[in-house]
Design a protein around this motif. Sequence first.
Motif, mmCIF file in Angstrom:
data_model
loop_
_atom_site.group_PDB
_atom_site.id
_atom_site.type_symbol
_atom_site.label_atom_id
_atom_site.label_comp_id
_atom_site.label_asym_id
_atom_site.label_seq_id
_atom_site.Cartn_x
_atom_site.Cartn_y
_atom_site.Cartn_z
ATOM 1 N N LEU A 26 -5.694 -10.772 -9.049
ATOM 2 C CA LEU A 26 -6.590 -10.811 -7.890
ATOM 3 C C LEU A 26 -6.535 -9.475 -7.153
ATOM 4 O O LEU A 26 -5.582 -8.712 -7.314
ATOM 5 C CB LEU A 26 -6.162 -11.935 -6.940
ATOM 6 N N ASP A 27 -7.541 -9.207 -6.323
ATOM 7 C CA ASP A 27 -7.488 -8.003 -5.495
ATOM 8 C C ASP A 27 -6.196 -8.015 -4.693
ATOM 9 O O ASP A 27 -5.847 -9.024 -4.082
ATOM 10 C CB ASP A 27 -8.672 -7.945 -4.528
ATOM 11 N N GLY A 28 -5.496 -6.896 -4.686
ATOM 12 C CA GLY A 28 -4.210 -6.820 -4.012
ATOM 13 C C GLY A 28 -4.326 -6.895 -2.497
ATOM 14 O O GLY A 28 -5.388 -6.692 -1.924
ATOM 15 N N VAL A 29 -3.203 -7.192 -1.867
ATOM 16 C CA VAL A 29 -3.124 -7.260 -0.409
ATOM 17 C C VAL A 29 -2.667 -5.899 0.103
ATOM 18 O O VAL A 29 -1.622 -5.401 -0.303
ATOM 19 C CB VAL A 29 -2.125 -8.357 0.043
ATOM 20 N N MET A 30 -3.479 -5.322 0.977
ATOM 21 C CA MET A 30 -3.128 -4.036 1.585
ATOM 22 C C MET A 30 -2.116 -4.312 2.694
ATOM 23 O O MET A 30 -2.473 -4.835 3.743
ATOM 24 C CB MET A 30 -4.382 -3.365 2.147
ATOM 25 N N SER A 31 -0.857 -3.998 2.449
ATOM 26 C CA SER A 31 0.200 -4.312 3.403
ATOM 27 C C SER A 31 1.297 -3.260 3.327
ATOM 28 O O SER A 31 1.463 -2.599 2.301
ATOM 29 C CB SER A 31 0.781 -5.688 3.091
ATOM 30 N N THR A 32 2.020 -3.115 4.422
ATOM 31 C CA THR A 32 3.107 -2.140 4.453
ATOM 32 C C THR A 32 4.454 -2.765 4.764
ATOM 33 O O THR A 32 5.451 -2.065 4.830
ATOM 34 C CB THR A 32 2.829 -1.033 5.494
ATOM 35 N N THR A 65 0.844 -1.195 0.000
ATOM 36 C CA THR A 65 0.000 0.000 0.000
ATOM 37 C C THR A 65 0.874 1.237 0.000
ATOM 38 O O THR A 65 1.404 1.629 -1.025
ATOM 39 C CB THR A 65 -0.951 0.026 1.212
ATOM 40 N N PHE A 66 1.058 1.814 1.152
ATOM 41 C CA PHE A 66 1.764 3.082 1.267
ATOM 42 C C PHE A 66 2.893 2.956 2.288
ATOM 43 O O PHE A 66 2.819 2.135 3.199
ATOM 44 C CB PHE A 66 0.798 4.180 1.726
ATOM 45 N N GLY A 67 3.894 3.764 2.146
ATOM 46 C CA GLY A 67 4.984 3.775 3.107
ATOM 47 C C GLY A 67 6.005 4.820 2.722
ATOM 48 O O GLY A 67 6.220 5.078 1.529
ATOM 49 N N VAL A 68 6.627 5.427 3.703
ATOM 50 C CA VAL A 68 7.577 6.506 3.426
ATOM 51 C C VAL A 68 8.776 6.025 2.624
ATOM 52 O O VAL A 68 9.397 6.805 1.917
ATOM 53 C CB VAL A 68 8.051 7.196 4.727
ATOM 54 N N ASN A 69 9.085 4.743 2.696
ATOM 55 C CA ASN A 69 10.242 4.229 1.964
ATOM 56 C C ASN A 69 9.912 3.701 0.574
ATOM 57 O O ASN A 69 10.811 3.392 -0.190
ATOM 58 C CB ASN A 69 10.926 3.116 2.775
ATOM 59 N N PHE A 70 8.615 3.540 0.249
ATOM 60 C CA PHE A 70 8.339 2.954 -1.065
ATOM 61 C C PHE A 70 7.148 3.546 -1.800
ATOM 62 O O PHE A 70 7.047 3.370 -3.000
ATOM 63 C CB PHE A 70 8.177 1.426 -0.969
ATOM 64 N N ASN A 71 6.248 4.260 -1.150
ATOM 65 C CA ASN A 71 5.101 4.794 -1.879
ATOM 66 C C ASN A 71 4.405 5.866 -1.059
ATOM 67 O O ASN A 71 3.706 5.557 -0.102
ATOM 68 C CB ASN A 71 4.114 3.677 -2.236
ATOM 69 N N ILE A 72 4.560 7.104 -1.473
ATOM 70 C CA ILE A 72 3.894 8.209 -0.766
ATOM 71 C C ILE A 72 2.848 8.865 -1.669
ATOM 72 O O ILE A 72 2.487 10.017 -1.486
ATOM 73 C CB ILE A 72 4.921 9.247 -0.256
ATOM 74 N N THR A 73 2.327 8.109 -2.634
ATOM 75 C CA THR A 73 1.296 8.619 -3.538
ATOM 76 C C THR A 73 -0.087 8.361 -2.946
ATOM 77 O O THR A 73 -0.221 7.895 -1.829
ATOM 78 C CB THR A 73 1.400 7.924 -4.911
ATOM 79 N N ASP A 74 -1.110 8.633 -3.732
ATOM 80 C CA ASP A 74 -2.489 8.429 -3.268
ATOM 81 C C ASP A 74 -3.069 7.085 -3.718
ATOM 82 O O ASP A 74 -4.248 6.822 -3.534
ATOM 83 C CB ASP A 74 -3.380 9.569 -3.760
ATOM 84 N N LYS A 75 -2.241 6.238 -4.294
ATOM 85 C CA LYS A 75 -2.700 4.953 -4.830
ATOM 86 C C LYS A 75 -1.853 3.828 -4.224
ATOM 87 O O LYS A 75 -0.634 3.956 -4.123
ATOM 88 C CB LYS A 75 -2.527 4.998 -6.359
ATOM 89 N N PRO A 76 -2.503 2.703 -3.821
ATOM 90 C CA PRO A 76 -1.725 1.593 -3.251
ATOM 91 C C PRO A 76 -0.642 1.098 -4.218
ATOM 92 O O PRO A 76 -0.847 1.060 -5.431
ATOM 93 C CB PRO A 76 -2.759 0.493 -3.008
ATOM 94 N N HIS A 77 0.475 0.682 -3.666
ATOM 95 C CA HIS A 77 1.613 0.195 -4.438
ATOM 96 C C HIS A 77 1.223 -0.941 -5.368
ATOM 97 O O HIS A 77 1.659 -1.000 -6.518
ATOM 98 C CB HIS A 77 2.716 -0.247 -3.470
ATOM 99 N N TYR A 78 0.378 -1.852 -4.886
ATOM 100 C CA TYR A 78 0.018 -2.997 -5.729
ATOM 101 C C TYR A 78 -0.697 -2.561 -7.004
ATOM 102 O O TYR A 78 -0.590 -3.229 -8.037
ATOM 103 C CB TYR A 78 -0.783 -4.052 -4.962
ATOM 104 N N GLU A 79 -1.399 -1.428 -6.990
ATOM 105 C CA GLU A 79 -2.067 -0.952 -8.206
ATOM 106 C C GLU A 79 -1.052 -0.558 -9.278
ATOM 107 O O GLU A 79 -1.273 -0.800 -10.460
ATOM 108 C CB GLU A 79 -3.008 0.207 -7.893
ATOM 109 N N TYR A 80 0.071 0.030 -8.870
ATOM 110 C CA TYR A 80 1.133 0.364 -9.829
ATOM 111 C C TYR A 80 1.731 -0.907 -10.427
ATOM 112 O O TYR A 80 2.006 -0.969 -11.622
ATOM 113 C CB TYR A 80 2.237 1.186 -9.151
ATOM 114 N N LEU A 81 1.912 -1.918 -9.578
ATOM 115 C CA LEU A 81 2.432 -3.192 -10.079
ATOM 116 C C LEU A 81 1.475 -3.779 -11.112
ATOM 117 O O LEU A 81 1.895 -4.251 -12.170
ATOM 118 C CB LEU A 81 2.628 -4.176 -8.927
ATOM 119 N N TYR A 82 0.176 -3.749 -10.820
ATOM 120 C CA TYR A 82 -0.810 -4.294 -11.746
ATOM 121 C C TYR A 82 -0.831 -3.523 -13.067
ATOM 122 O O TYR A 82 -0.926 -4.120 -14.133
ATOM 123 C CB TYR A 82 -2.193 -4.305 -11.113
#
Length: 186
Positions: free
Chosen positions: A55-61, A24-41
């Motif tokens: 599949l629906d992504g896993v919301m995790s940090t 999802t989000f984290g200061v070290n890998f994603n500070i945008t408004d969209k979960p990280h897994y969406e960018y991967l998809y």
Amino acid sequence: MSRCALLYEFWKENEEEYILATGTFGVNFNITDKPHYEYLYEYLVELGIPKSNLLDGVMSTNTYEDIIGIRKRIIDREENRVCIVTSDFHQERTSFICGRILQNINFKVAAAKTDSSKLDFYMSKERKSIEVSRQEIFFFPIYLKPNDEFPVSIYQNANQEHKHYDNLSIVSISGQLVVYGFGIKH
């Protein structure tokens, strides 16, 4: 080779397989408004993987949450195998955590090669994380089948010394799982 590129190569040989991304989000890998897994998809679709295989992504940090979320999805889908794609510097810790959390699930951890100019930086951070994981991860009750409830048998089978006060202990046991499972820092 990036994780997505390695995953794509694997998928081309197994096009019936489904893909589950985490993050999802984290200061070290994603500070945008969209979960990280969406960018991967988005990137995987650009490579040619159909959205129907995602599949629906896993919301995790963090890695703990990734693997716990993966376990839940696998169990909910009544599967018992998974291939996890990670970076080469992260393979040892991912394998260690999978060994603790993915009990009774056939798992494989595949590693994508990291750019050598960044490898030393990532490895120094990862060595510390591996040591913390080895000290903190213990065997704990895990999600075993779809729609599992809290494993109260753990509490009921505890000896009197570990029960303390009924309400406090069940809250404490639940809290430890929640804190541990959702990455809350203490």
